[in-house]
Design an enzyme around this catalytic site. Structure first.
Site, PDB file in Angstrom:
ATOM      1  N   HIS A  63       4.679  -4.944  -5.306  1.00 28.00           N
ATOM      2  CA  HIS A  63       3.539  -5.427  -4.502  1.00 28.00           C
ATOM      3  C   HIS A  63       3.165  -6.860  -4.895  1.00 28.00           C
ATOM      4  CE1 HIS A  63       3.045  -1.142  -3.800  1.00 28.00           C
ATOM      5  NE2 HIS A  63       2.545  -0.928  -4.991  1.00 28.00           N
TER       6      HIS A  63
ATOM      7  N   ASP B 215       6.885   4.408  -3.167  1.00 29.21           N
ATOM      8  CA  ASP B 215       5.589   4.319  -3.842  1.00 29.21           C
ATOM      9  C   ASP B 215       4.750   5.600  -3.770  1.00 29.21           C
ATOM     10  OD1 ASP B 215       3.252   3.487  -5.025  1.00 29.21           O
ATOM     11  OD2 ASP B 215       2.983   1.686  -3.834  1.00 29.21           O
TER      12      ASP B 215
END
Ligand code: NGQ
Ligand code: ZN
Length: 450
Positions: free
Chosen positions: A268, A319
């Site tokens: 991210h 994720d």
């Protein structure tokens, strides 16, 4: 082990026809192209290398779909995190193993053949060490073994609740270690994966929120040449808090203070300036992109178009595992760019095909991030996917258009998946899918009851 023969396959980032792969001890031992199948060969239409999934929190699969109702005070990443903390509070080792096995079975069904498990649920519900400090890591390894997926285990260092060494919150008690405790956990984790074929163990400081600079330096010394993963700049509040603490943004801070090199995966790296982005692209580190989760959590959109044009490496991760789909991760990566740039066919590189560019990029970057070499090649594990030639999405397609059609136009499109030459998925379903789903259902029924 029978040889596998494909009418066409994606080998070394190029399409080759009439390909025969010999496999011994789980590794590809010979590749012949332009040949007929031999008697006894297993025949398939379209072959691909398996994809790496570089970022997973497997236990979160158990709460998929349960965080989609608006709260009274509005919803954001941080309120989602509170919900997630409440979910994990109740999980014991058996639960984690059952949920992770399901997540890994679904990853294989989606065409992922290796997972990077960013693993931070270490301690018992009171925050105390289990008798074996690496108990939970062993459960993750057991799930990988049961499903057959290749594992890169990334035991997480987590010590603080915010930048500058803030005290952790009570809800974070199951994650916490000091540096010495982490060294023991890492030892135990390495032991837990030792029996798995081609497993890798890296290290993972959770984020700049959870580790001080001194702690970061101390645990980096344990990495050797193995992968180093960190959550970096997912939320705008995270960037603001980092600026308030250090005068620098998270990616900027990391690039200034740590040796960010090709061992690193920045998960991210959503919020970056032009300078942070170009420096990242030049560093050889991998941008770990998780488009489904980043959309689900309202994170923002990574500037992938400029980053790829600068030669930046990337991979994809599932994720939160709210939905496990390699094609949807890649599709959403491209669609995020289209929606923000008001263009079509954005993420092309040397070849015009978006599908082939994304697939080859995620294969190369994701493999490096997980400490292995990916792709179909002699001496590498026979980790393979075959597409379902009967799917209308593939009718009258060849070459890169197969990848474009798989990623943008197929519903699932997968027929078989092999790990080390063993066929684990047939007709789109994992061979142990039924028992895995049954066990998962029993765990969920009990958790939701309590
Ligand atoms: C995690 N997940 O560790 O599971 C995080 C949320 C945090 C994502 N960032 C917790 N998607 O970052 O503090
Ligand atoms: Zn994460």
């Amino acid at each position: 082990m029978p040889a596998l023969w494909f009418e066409t396959a994606f080998v070394d980032n190029a399409w080759v026809d009439r390909v025969r792969l010999e496999i011994s001890d789980g590794l590809v031992s010979a590749i012949a192209t332009g040949v007929d199948p031999a008697a006894g060969d297993e025949r398939h239409a379209i072959g691909l290398p398996g994809l790496p999934n570089l970022h997973s929190h497997a236990f979160q699969r158990g709460m998929a779909g349960l965080a989609e109702q608006r709260g009274t005070t509005g919803d954001d990443f941080w309120s989602w995190r509170d919900l997630m903390y409440r979910f994990l509070d109740r999980l014991g080792p058996e639960d984690v193993e059952a949920i992770a096995t399901l997540a890994y079975v679904e990853m294989l069904e989606a065409g992922f053949t290796r997972v990077g498990e960013f693993h931070y649920l270490h301690h018992d519900p009171d925050g105390r060490l289990y008798a074996d400090p690496a108990e939970m890591a062993a459960r993750v390894a057991a799930a990988a073994q049961a499903s057959g997926i290749a594992l890169t285990l990334l035991p997480v260092f987590y010590a603080h609740g915010g930048f500058g060494g803030m005290a952790p919150g009570a809800a974070q008690r199951r994650f916490l270690n000091d540096v010495d405790g982490y060294a023991r956990l890492l030892d135990g984790s390495r032991g837990a994966v030792a029996a798995l074929p081609d497993a890798v163990a890296g290290i993972a400081p959770h984020s700049l929120r959870a580790a001080t600079p001194d702690e970061l330096r101390a645990i980096l010394s344990l990495a050797g040449t193995n992968p180093i993963h960190i959550h970096i700049a997912e939320q705008r509040k995270e960037v603001a808090d980092c600026l308030a603490w250090s005068g620098r943004r998270p990616v900027e801070w990391l690039q200034g203070e740590m040796p960010v090199d090709p061992r690193w995966c920045l998960v991210h790296a959503t919020h970056v300036t032009d300078r942070e982005r170009s420096t990242l692209a030049g560093s050889g580190a991998i941008a770990g992109l998780c488009p489904i989760t980043e959309a689900n959590l309202g994170d923002g959109i990574f500037p992938a178009a400029t980053y790829l044009a600068e030669g930046g490496a990337f991979g994809i991760g599932s994720d939160s595992n709210v939905l496990i789909s390699a094609t949807e991760e890649l599709r959403l990566l491209e669609y995020g760019q289209r929606l923000s740039l008001h263009q079509r066919c954005v993420l092309a590189g040397d070849r015009p095909s978006i599908g082939a560019t994304l697939f080859a990029g995620a294969l190369a970057g994701g493999s490096r991030a997980l400490g292995v070499e990916g792709g179909i090649a002699i001496g590498r594990p026979a980790d393979l996917v075959s597409l379902d030639a009967d799917d209308p999405a593939f009718v009258a397609r060849s070459g890169d258009r197969l990848l474009d059609s798989w990623i943008f136009a197929a519903r699932t499109g997968i027929d078989c998946v092999w790990r080390r030459g063993t066929r684990l998925v047939e007709g789109g379903r994992h061979v142990r899918g039924e028992e895995t789903r049954r066990r998962f259902s029993a765990v969920l029924a009990r958790l939701m009851d309590g």
